[in-house]
Design an enzyme around this catalytic site. Structure first.
Site, PDB file in Angstrom:
ATOM      1  N   GLU A  47       0.851  -1.195   0.000  1.00  0.00           N
ATOM      2  CA  GLU A  47       0.000   0.000   0.000  1.00  0.00           C
ATOM      3  C   GLU A  47       0.883   1.241   0.000  1.00  0.00           C
ATOM      4  O   GLU A  47       1.619   1.494   0.959  1.00  0.00           O
ATOM      5  CB  GLU A  47      -0.898  -0.006   1.252  1.00  0.00           C
ATOM      6  CG  GLU A  47      -1.733   1.277   1.381  1.00  0.00           C
ATOM      7  CD  GLU A  47      -2.465   1.376   2.711  1.00  0.00           C
ATOM      8  OE1 GLU A  47      -2.767   0.335   3.333  1.00  0.00           O
ATOM      9  OE2 GLU A  47      -2.718   2.519   3.139  1.00  0.00           O
ATOM     10  N   ARG A  51       0.559  10.375   0.591  1.00  0.00           N
ATOM     11  CA  ARG A  51       0.908  11.419   1.565  1.00  0.00           C
ATOM     12  C   ARG A  51       2.111  12.207   1.124  1.00  0.00           C
ATOM     13  O   ARG A  51       2.576  13.078   1.860  1.00  0.00           O
ATOM     14  CB  ARG A  51       1.229  10.775   2.922  1.00  0.00           C
ATOM     15  CG  ARG A  51       0.031  10.135   3.554  1.00  0.00           C
ATOM     16  CD  ARG A  51       0.377   9.524   4.882  1.00  0.00           C
ATOM     17  NE  ARG A  51      -0.609   8.520   5.207  1.00  0.00           N
ATOM     18  CZ  ARG A  51      -0.521   7.662   6.197  1.00  0.00           C
ATOM     19  NH1 ARG A  51       0.525   7.689   7.002  1.00  0.00           N
ATOM     20  NH2 ARG A  51      -1.457   6.782   6.415  1.00  0.00           N
ATOM     21  N   THR A  74      -4.460   6.112   1.929  1.00  0.00           N
ATOM     22  CA  THR A  74      -4.741   7.509   2.267  1.00  0.00           C
ATOM     23  C   THR A  74      -5.526   8.181   1.139  1.00  0.00           C
ATOM     24  O   THR A  74      -5.236   9.318   0.743  1.00  0.00           O
ATOM     25  CB  THR A  74      -3.450   8.295   2.603  1.00  0.00           C
ATOM     26  OG1 THR A  74      -2.560   7.451   3.361  1.00  0.00           O
ATOM     27  CG2 THR A  74      -3.735   9.522   3.457  1.00  0.00           C
ATOM     28  N   LYS A 134     -10.934  -1.894   6.647  1.00  0.00           N
ATOM     29  CA  LYS A 134      -9.723  -1.525   7.384  1.00  0.00           C
ATOM     30  C   LYS A 134     -10.165  -1.002   8.758  1.00  0.00           C
ATOM     31  O   LYS A 134     -11.082  -0.177   8.833  1.00  0.00           O
ATOM     32  CB  LYS A 134      -8.974  -0.442   6.608  1.00  0.00           C
ATOM     33  CG  LYS A 134      -7.963   0.360   7.418  1.00  0.00           C
ATOM     34  CD  LYS A 134      -7.085   1.177   6.497  1.00  0.00           C
ATOM     35  CE  LYS A 134      -6.385   2.307   7.236  1.00  0.00           C
ATOM     36  NZ  LYS A 134      -5.052   2.579   6.709  1.00  0.00           N
TER      37      LYS A 134
END
Ligand code: 3PG
Length: 213
Positions: A47, A51, A74, A134
């Protein structure tokens, strides 16, 4: 792709390895050797968090390596989902989930691992069809004990906890019936990436890949 179909895909990915490394990539030039080191260590599902400025380029680079399954994390806006898909991400992860994100993931045919942290959030995602979610931020939200408590009323929801997961507590999560795999950044310490010490990253990946579940 419906949410139920997305969860089937995500469950398959979660079964490939006990840990999904959560990556914050500052320099896209490190993306390929890093991904290769992790895959070599037995962690094929990666993943890349959006960011950093380098994240989208890193996803395109990683999408080319053999044996890896690269996704984007994100994801905060529909535009993030569009950009991740265009870069070659094979799945997406959100820290929390809005209707706009769900609609965008459906429209882009991007299998989504949607974030939830409470019984109400988990239930509302389940109503939409997401049976794999998640759990974030796992540690601060209550850790393995909290997830165990959720499994009593909501056994049909399975989780990938992330946030504060480490080699020392991963087994507590992985032993739960409602945990498919865990996510975490501990597998990729920034100093090893800065030093280009890919063998050390592979070794950390090996430890993570052999965690029992
Ligand atoms: C995430 O985005 O899933 C988390 O920030 C990862 O958390 P960690 O750095 O505590 O593993």
């Amino acid at each position: 792709m419906t949410p139920a179909e997305a969860s089937v895909e995500i469950e398959k990915l979660c079964r490939l390895a006990p840990v999904i490394p959560v990556l914050v990539i500052e320099d896209a030039r490190t993306a390929r050797p890093l991904a290769e080191a992790l895959v070599r260590g037995g962690l094929p599902v990666l993943e890349v968090t959006l960011r950093t400025d380098a994240a989208i380029e890193a996803i395109s680079e990683m999408a080319r390596i053999d044996g890896g399954v690269v996704g984007a994390g994100t994801l905060l806006t529909p535009a993030d989902i569009k950009a991740a898909k265009a870069a070659g991400a094979l799945f997406g992860v959100t820290p929390g989930t809005t209707d706009a994100l769900v609609d965008a993931a459906r429209a882009e045919t991007l299998p989504l691992l949607p974030g939830a942290a409470t019984a109400t959030e988990a239930l509302s995602l389940l109503e939409k069809g997401y049976s794999v979610q998640k759990f974030f931020p796992a540690g601060p939200a209550g850790g393995a004990k909290y997830l165990k408590a959720l499994s009593a009323p909501l056994p049909q929801v399975r989780f990938c906890p992330t946030g504060g997961v480490s080699l020392t507590n991963a087994a507590d999560y992985l032993s739960l019936p409602n945990v498919l795999c865990v996510g975490g950044s501990w597998v990729v310490p920034t100093d090893l990436v800065a030093a280009g010490d890919w063998d050390a990253v592979t070794e950390l990946a090996r430890q993570a890949a052999t965690l029992p579940r």
